[in-house]
Design a protein around this motif. Structure first.
Motif: not given
Length: 298
Positions: A136-150
């Motif tokens: 989560y940390d690196i993906f939200t730092e490097l990429f822009t997602f409108k929604e994250v689901r878990i």
């Protein structure tokens, strides 16, 4: 020194490309040795590597236990030993659990950068353990997602994850709900039978399959494995250690290092799976990075 795993990306990309270049890349790394601990349902892995490009020599010792009754103990625990390659002296003992979490997520991010669809808006994470946080940390730092689901088997852990990370996360009540329509999927579970099915996956999605590190464990079903373009970190490791690859009979298209070298195409327009088993040379590069940063600060 590893609070931002993205700092590792250039060194890891070089290490992956050098690994896929074989002897010419200057890396030496056998397939990991795994010793079962049958009485307790655990395993001890030994992962030595030497990187000529970094002139770094390490071995990682990692234990992993399937179904711990005491959930306060992590399923994976690790220590990295860093040696002076010129004379064999032990230079440092490092927390291998942090290194494993950060370098694994960084390699998944490298794969995602190369393989994800052009307009990726929805990130889905299956699992809510240590690797879920580092991804989560690196993906939200490097990429822009409108929604994250878990999604997690134990919903309390998913709710805890959602409340403790910095951005908004949607907790889903089923894996299918989490996966449907997702552009990028990360599986970081301790599953031993499939929890992700091809019928659910959006065509053109990219999957980072990080769990199921034993030849008889699965996270992905046959349909997904056979109808995706399959990328791995190491062919030898995947054919020895990955139940998803071995039991499905799926054909490996390329190592990630071959894509980074430009000898194989990335194919982001296809449905892609990156099966990550983690390589000793990734630990070597990360340990050297941490040691050099510590040395510079002292």
């Amino acid at each position: 020194h590893l609070h931002r795993a993205s700092l590792l990306l250039p060194a890891l990309e070089a290490a992956l490309a050098n690994f896929s270049a074989g002897a010419a890349g200057g890396g030496v790394q056998p397939v990991r040795t795994v010793l079962p601990v049958p009485r307790h349902g655990g395993y001890l892995g030994v992962m030595p590597a030497y990187s000529a490009a970094d002139d770094a020599l390490t071995t990682k010792l990692v234990t992993f236990y399937e179904h711990l009754k005491d959930s306060s103990v992590p399923s994976h625990q690790a220590t990295v030993l860093l040696f002076d390659p010129s004379n064999g002296t032990l230079k440092a003992v490092l927390d291998g659990s942090v290194i494993t979490a950060k370098r694994t997520a960084a390699v998944s991010a490298i794969a995602t950068k190369l393989l994800m669809p052009a307009f990726a808006e929805v990130l889905c994470i299956l699992g809510a353990g240590v690797q879920a946080y580092s991804h989560y940390d690196i993906f939200t730092e490097l990429f822009t997602f409108k929604e994250v689901r878990i999604w997690n088997r134990t919903k309390e852990k998913a709710l805890k994850f959602a409340s403790s990370v910095s951005g908004a996360v949607r907790v889903c009540s089923s894996a299918q709900e989490a996966v449907t329509g997702a552009d990028v999927i990360v599986t970081v579970t301790m599953a031993t039978t499939p929890i992700l099915f091809g019928a659910w996956v959006k065509p053109g999605a990219h999957i980072n399959a990080v769990g199921a590190s034993r030849p008889d464990w699965r996270e992905l079903d046959d349909e997904l494995m056979k109808n995706s373009v399959l990328f791995v970190d190491s062919r030898d490791a995947a054919l020895t250690e990955s139940g998803d690859v071995i039991l499905s009979g799926a054909e490996i298209f390329a190592e990630l290092g071959e894509v980074l070298k430009g000898t194989k195409p990335a194919l982001p327009e296809k449905t892609t799976v990156f099966k990550s088993l983690g390589m000793a040379v990734e630990d070597t590069v990360a340990a050297k990075f941490v040691y050099d940063a510590w040395s510079a600060g002292n």
